[in-house]
Design a protein around this motif. Structure first.
Motif, PDB file in Angstrom:
ATOM      1  N   PRO A  33      33.158  32.140 -35.880  1.00  0.00           N
ATOM      2  CA  PRO A  33      34.583  32.061 -36.240  1.00  0.00           C
ATOM      3  C   PRO A  33      34.822  32.432 -37.709  1.00  0.00           C
ATOM      4  O   PRO A  33      35.761  33.174 -38.018  1.00  0.00           O
ATOM      5  CB  PRO A  33      34.922  30.591 -35.983  1.00  0.00           C
ATOM      6  N   ALA A  34      33.949  31.958 -38.602  1.00  0.00           N
ATOM      7  CA  ALA A  34      34.107  32.277 -40.025  1.00  0.00           C
ATOM      8  C   ALA A  34      33.935  33.775 -40.255  1.00  0.00           C
ATOM      9  O   ALA A  34      34.668  34.394 -41.038  1.00  0.00           O
ATOM     10  CB  ALA A  34      33.092  31.495 -40.851  1.00  0.00           C
ATOM     11  N   LEU A  35      32.982  34.368 -39.533  1.00  0.00           N
ATOM     12  CA  LEU A  35      32.742  35.804 -39.670  1.00  0.00           C
ATOM     13  C   LEU A  35      33.983  36.592 -39.278  1.00  0.00           C
ATOM     14  O   LEU A  35      34.422  37.487 -40.010  1.00  0.00           O
ATOM     15  CB  LEU A  35      31.554  36.217 -38.797  1.00  0.00           C
ATOM     16  N   VAL A  36      34.551  36.243 -38.123  1.00  0.00           N
ATOM     17  CA  VAL A  36      35.728  36.973 -37.644  1.00  0.00           C
ATOM     18  C   VAL A  36      36.874  36.834 -38.634  1.00  0.00           C
ATOM     19  O   VAL A  36      37.536  37.812 -38.979  1.00  0.00           O
ATOM     20  CB  VAL A  36      36.132  36.471 -36.243  1.00  0.00           C
ATOM     21  N   SER A  37      37.071  35.615 -39.145  1.00  0.00           N
ATOM     22  CA  SER A  37      38.246  35.435 -40.015  1.00  0.00           C
ATOM     23  C   SER A  37      38.062  36.124 -41.363  1.00  0.00           C
ATOM     24  O   SER A  37      39.032  36.447 -42.030  1.00  0.00           O
ATOM     25  CB  SER A  37      38.572  33.946 -40.189  1.00  0.00           C
ATOM     26  N   ARG A  38      36.830  36.391 -41.779  1.00  0.00           N
ATOM     27  CA  ARG A  38      36.658  37.110 -43.042  1.00  0.00           C
ATOM     28  C   ARG A  38      36.599  38.610 -42.837  1.00  0.00           C
ATOM     29  O   ARG A  38      37.071  39.388 -43.662  1.00  0.00           O
ATOM     30  CB  ARG A  38      35.390  36.641 -43.755  1.00  0.00           C
ATOM     31  N   LEU A  39      35.992  39.029 -41.710  1.00  0.00           N
ATOM     32  CA  LEU A  39      35.790  40.458 -41.485  1.00  0.00           C
ATOM     33  C   LEU A  39      37.074  41.166 -41.075  1.00  0.00           C
ATOM     34  O   LEU A  39      37.373  42.262 -41.554  1.00  0.00           O
ATOM     35  CB  LEU A  39      34.716  40.641 -40.404  1.00  0.00           C
ATOM     36  N   ARG A  40      37.841  40.513 -40.222  1.00  0.00           N
ATOM     37  CA  ARG A  40      38.992  41.202 -39.644  1.00  0.00           C
ATOM     38  C   ARG A  40      40.010  41.678 -40.678  1.00  0.00           C
ATOM     39  O   ARG A  40      40.409  42.841 -40.642  1.00  0.00           O
ATOM     40  CB  ARG A  40      39.656  40.312 -38.588  1.00  0.00           C
ATOM     41  N   PRO A  41      40.440  40.804 -41.630  1.00  0.00           N
ATOM     42  CA  PRO A  41      41.411  41.286 -42.622  1.00  0.00           C
ATOM     43  C   PRO A  41      40.872  42.439 -43.468  1.00  0.00           C
ATOM     44  O   PRO A  41      41.613  43.372 -43.777  1.00  0.00           O
ATOM     45  CB  PRO A  41      41.672  40.059 -43.501  1.00  0.00           C
ATOM     46  N   VAL A  42      39.573  42.381 -43.799  1.00  0.00           N
ATOM     47  CA  VAL A  42      38.974  43.453 -44.611  1.00  0.00           C
ATOM     48  C   VAL A  42      39.097  44.785 -43.878  1.00  0.00           C
ATOM     49  O   VAL A  42      39.503  45.796 -44.452  1.00  0.00           O
ATOM     50  CB  VAL A  42      37.491  43.144 -44.906  1.00  0.00           C
ATOM     51  N   LEU A  43      38.751  44.778 -42.591  1.00  0.00           N
ATOM     52  CA  LEU A  43      38.769  46.019 -41.819  1.00  0.00           C
ATOM     53  C   LEU A  43      40.198  46.485 -41.571  1.00  0.00           C
ATOM     54  O   LEU A  43      40.478  47.681 -41.562  1.00  0.00           O
ATOM     55  CB  LEU A  43      38.022  45.829 -40.499  1.00  0.00           C
ATOM     56  N   ALA A  44      41.108  45.521 -41.401  1.00  0.00           N
ATOM     57  CA  ALA A  44      42.496  45.886 -41.154  1.00  0.00           C
ATOM     58  C   ALA A  44      43.085  46.600 -42.367  1.00  0.00           C
ATOM     59  O   ALA A  44      43.877  47.532 -42.234  1.00  0.00           O
ATOM     60  CB  ALA A  44      43.307  44.638 -40.819  1.00  0.00           C
ATOM     61  N   GLU A  45      42.662  46.175 -43.569  1.00  0.00           N
ATOM     62  CA  GLU A  45      43.210  46.780 -44.784  1.00  0.00           C
ATOM     63  C   GLU A  45      42.523  48.081 -45.159  1.00  0.00           C
ATOM     64  O   GLU A  45      42.959  48.773 -46.080  1.00  0.00           O
ATOM     65  CB  GLU A  45      43.088  45.795 -45.957  1.00  0.00           C
ATOM     66  N   LEU A  46      41.461  48.412 -44.448  1.00  0.00           N
ATOM     67  CA  LEU A  46      40.688  49.607 -44.759  1.00  0.00           C
ATOM     68  C   LEU A  46      41.508  50.879 -44.557  1.00  0.00           C
ATOM     69  O   LEU A  46      41.303  51.884 -45.227  1.00  0.00           O
ATOM     70  CB  LEU A  46      39.454  49.627 -43.848  1.00  0.00           C
ATOM     71  N   GLY A  47      42.434  50.815 -43.608  1.00  0.00           N
ATOM     72  CA  GLY A  47      43.296  51.965 -43.367  1.00  0.00           C
ATOM     73  C   GLY A  47      42.614  53.076 -42.587  1.00  0.00           C
ATOM     74  O   GLY A  47      43.085  54.207 -42.574  1.00  0.00           O
ATOM     75  N   VAL A  48      41.482  52.773 -41.956  1.00  0.00           N
ATOM     76  CA  VAL A  48      40.856  53.755 -41.079  1.00  0.00           C
ATOM     77  C   VAL A  48      40.609  53.084 -39.729  1.00  0.00           C
ATOM     78  O   VAL A  48      40.456  51.871 -39.661  1.00  0.00           O
ATOM     79  CB  VAL A  48      39.511  54.290 -41.642  1.00  0.00           C
ATOM     80  N   PRO A  49      40.605  53.884 -38.657  1.00  0.00           N
ATOM     81  CA  PRO A  49      40.301  53.299 -37.353  1.00  0.00           C
ATOM     82  C   PRO A  49      38.866  52.774 -37.343  1.00  0.00           C
ATOM     83  O   PRO A  49      37.994  53.377 -37.966  1.00  0.00           O
ATOM     84  CB  PRO A  49      40.418  54.476 -36.385  1.00  0.00           C
ATOM     85  N   TYR A  50      38.653  51.654 -36.667  1.00  0.00           N
ATOM     86  CA  TYR A  50      37.312  51.077 -36.705  1.00  0.00           C
ATOM     87  C   TYR A  50      36.969  50.417 -35.377  1.00  0.00           C
ATOM     88  O   TYR A  50      37.841  50.159 -34.547  1.00  0.00           O
ATOM     89  CB  TYR A  50      37.209  50.043 -37.830  1.00  0.00           C
ATOM     90  N   GLU A  51      35.686  50.170 -35.201  1.00  0.00           N
ATOM     91  CA  GLU A  51      35.204  49.327 -34.112  1.00  0.00           C
ATOM     92  C   GLU A  51      34.179  48.373 -34.710  1.00  0.00           C
ATOM     93  O   GLU A  51      33.487  48.718 -35.664  1.00  0.00           O
ATOM     94  CB  GLU A  51      34.543  50.161 -32.999  1.00  0.00           C
ATOM     95  N   VAL A  52      34.137  47.167 -34.190  1.00  0.00           N
ATOM     96  CA  VAL A  52      33.100  46.226 -34.592  1.00  0.00           C
ATOM     97  C   VAL A  52      32.135  46.131 -33.425  1.00  0.00           C
ATOM     98  O   VAL A  52      32.529  45.776 -32.316  1.00  0.00           O
ATOM     99  CB  VAL A  52      33.692  44.843 -34.912  1.00  0.00           C
ATOM    100  N   VAL A  53      30.884  46.532 -33.654  1.00  0.00           N
ATOM    101  CA  VAL A  53      29.902  46.511 -32.574  1.00  0.00           C
ATOM    102  C   VAL A  53      29.057  45.250 -32.723  1.00  0.00           C
ATOM    103  O   VAL A  53      28.139  45.194 -33.525  1.00  0.00           O
ATOM    104  CB  VAL A  53      29.004  47.765 -32.619  1.00  0.00           C
ATOM    105  N   ALA A  54      29.403  44.226 -31.975  1.00  0.00           N
ATOM    106  CA  ALA A  54      28.635  42.985 -32.025  1.00  0.00           C
ATOM    107  C   ALA A  54      27.494  43.107 -31.014  1.00  0.00           C
ATOM    108  O   ALA A  54      27.733  43.280 -29.824  1.00  0.00           O
ATOM    109  CB  ALA A  54      29.516  41.804 -31.681  1.00  0.00           C
ATOM    110  N   VAL A  55      26.253  43.065 -31.506  1.00  0.00           N
ATOM    111  CA  VAL A  55      25.110  43.152 -30.605  1.00  0.00           C
ATOM    112  C   VAL A  55      24.581  41.742 -30.374  1.00  0.00           C
ATOM    113  O   VAL A  55      24.004  41.129 -31.259  1.00  0.00           O
ATOM    114  CB  VAL A  55      23.995  44.047 -31.189  1.00  0.00           C
ATOM    115  N   ASP A  56      24.830  41.236 -29.193  1.00  0.00           N
ATOM    116  CA  ASP A  56      24.374  39.886 -28.857  1.00  0.00           C
ATOM    117  C   ASP A  56      22.922  39.988 -28.403  1.00  0.00           C
ATOM    118  O   ASP A  56      22.620  40.453 -27.318  1.00  0.00           O
ATOM    119  CB  ASP A  56      25.275  39.329 -27.748  1.00  0.00           C
ATOM    120  N   ASP A  57      22.012  39.549 -29.286  1.00  0.00           N
ATOM    121  CA  ASP A  57      20.584  39.725 -29.057  1.00  0.00           C
ATOM    122  C   ASP A  57      20.034  38.620 -28.144  1.00  0.00           C
ATOM    123  O   ASP A  57      19.175  37.839 -28.543  1.00  0.00           O
ATOM    124  CB  ASP A  57      19.873  39.737 -30.413  1.00  0.00           C
TER     125      ASP A  57
END
Ligand code: UDP
Ligand code: MG
Length: 337
Positions: free
Chosen positions: A15-39
């Motif tokens: 949850p902490a990861l999502v709440s910190r990562l998402r705003p950063v990527l949203a402000e990046l201004g480029v299309p993105y994907e987050v590839v979470a690899v569940d090992d």
């Protein structure tokens, strides 16, 4: 832009990861994907990821069938990431996602293929971890060459060209922190402070750290094999000296029982030979795995290209229950924005 995040039993930090990562990527201004690899997590990581995906279409989940290790999970993510730039990030927030915009700006501004995240400050790590890490980087820089940046972990940005180059390598037991510098592509650096893990435990016990170190050394240098030659040469010189001594003692009739010297000599040579055979074994083992050429991971599902959703898409006009958000076409268009 793709952000590849290998994760193994990370329910506590997710949850902490999502709440910190998402705003950063949203402000990046480029299309993105987050590839979470569940090992192959055995806790609620997969469940949480599925829940986050409902409200975050750019989150893509690749589930591995079993725990394959950090580097193999990273390989799975890099193999499948679609972005023109790919950032790899640890799930535990020890690498700050806030540095991603700096990395991207540097890569784009100077046309770089690789931007390393350099840990300027490891004060948050334990003394033991810092000491072993220092030893590790000194060793690999000696063996693999000074192009390996010290204190560069697996937080880095790669261009599409660099990712494709890595994908084309036949290496099995990959250690990316050495493979990437080996590419020798134009690179830059962004420094950051290594934060403590906010939650959860380290998934790198001593055994895995040793494995990584052995893979790093044997994957990049045959120098340890030469230890056998040096020890052999040294033993031969000692043997020559002792031969002169024993022969003259024999001639002068000064021979003694010699139990201690014989015993030490036999044990010493035995130990040296075992070490050398062991070293040889490490390399033979690598050749063996390379010849076997088994995949290092098995993908259980990939939300971007699951056969299930493709089958549904094929019959989309008849089955209106099709979860179209899961078809590859929609995923890629959401990547494009
Ligand atoms: N990890 C993984 N598979 C494993 C072990 C670790 O995907 O078998 C992931 C883990 O979830 C984390 C990253 O690799 O995102 C680094 O692991 P960790 O933080 O435990 O290592 P440390 O920072 O202690 O060296
Ligand atoms: Mg960590």
């Amino acid at each position: 832009m793709s952000v590849v995040i290998p994760m193994y039993n990370e329910e506590e930090v997710l949850p902490a990861l999502v709440s910190r990562l998402r705003p950063v990527l949203a402000e990046l201004g480029v299309p993105y994907e987050v590839v979470a690899v569940d090992d192959g997590s055995t806790d609620r990581t997969a469940e949480l990821l599925a829940a986050f995906r409902l409200g975050w279409p750019q989150l893509r989940v690749i589930g591995l069938r079993r725990n394959s290790g950090h580097q193999a999970a990273l390989t799975a993510g890099l193999d499948r990431a679609l972005g023109a730039y790919v950032v790899s990030l640890d799930a535990d927030l020890q690498d700050p996602p806030e540095k991603i915009p700096d990395m991207l700006a540097l890569a784009r501004g100077e046309g770089l293929d690789i931007v390393y995240g350099i840990r300027a400050d490891r004060a948050s790590d334990t003394g033991f971890k810092r000491w072993t890490a220092g030893l590790y980087y000194r060793l690999v820089r000696r063996l693999a060459g000074p192009s390996v940046p010290a204190q560069a972990g697996d937080f880095r940005l790669l261009s599409r060209a660099a990712v494709d180059a890595l994908k084309s390598l036949p290496d099995q037991q990959r250690v990316y922190r050495l493979l990437v510098p080996w590419l020798g592509f134009p690179s830059g650096r962004v420094t950051y402070e290594r934060a403590p893990r906010p939650a959860g435990r380290s998934k790198y016990p001593l055994g895995r750290m040793i494995r990584l170190a052995v893979d790093s050394v044997t994957g990049f240098s045959a120098a340890p094999l030469r230890i056998a030659t040096w020890l052999g040469g040294f033993s031969f010189l000692v043997c020559l000296g002792l031969m002169v001594y024993t022969l003259s003692a024999h001639a002068l009739d000064h021979t003694v029982a010699g139990w201690t010297s014989l015993f030490t000599g036999v044990l010493f040579i035995g130990a040296v030979q075992l070490i050398c055979v062991g070293l040889l074994g490490e390399y033979v083992g690598r050749i063996y795995t390379a010849v076997q050429n088994r995949p290092t991971y098995f993908v259980g599902h990939d939300t971007a290209v699951s056969p299930h959703s493709e089958a549904l898409a094929d019959t989309a006009d008849t089955a209106d229950t099709a979860d179209t958000a899961d078809t590859p076409a929609t995923h890629e268009s959401s990547l494009r924005g």
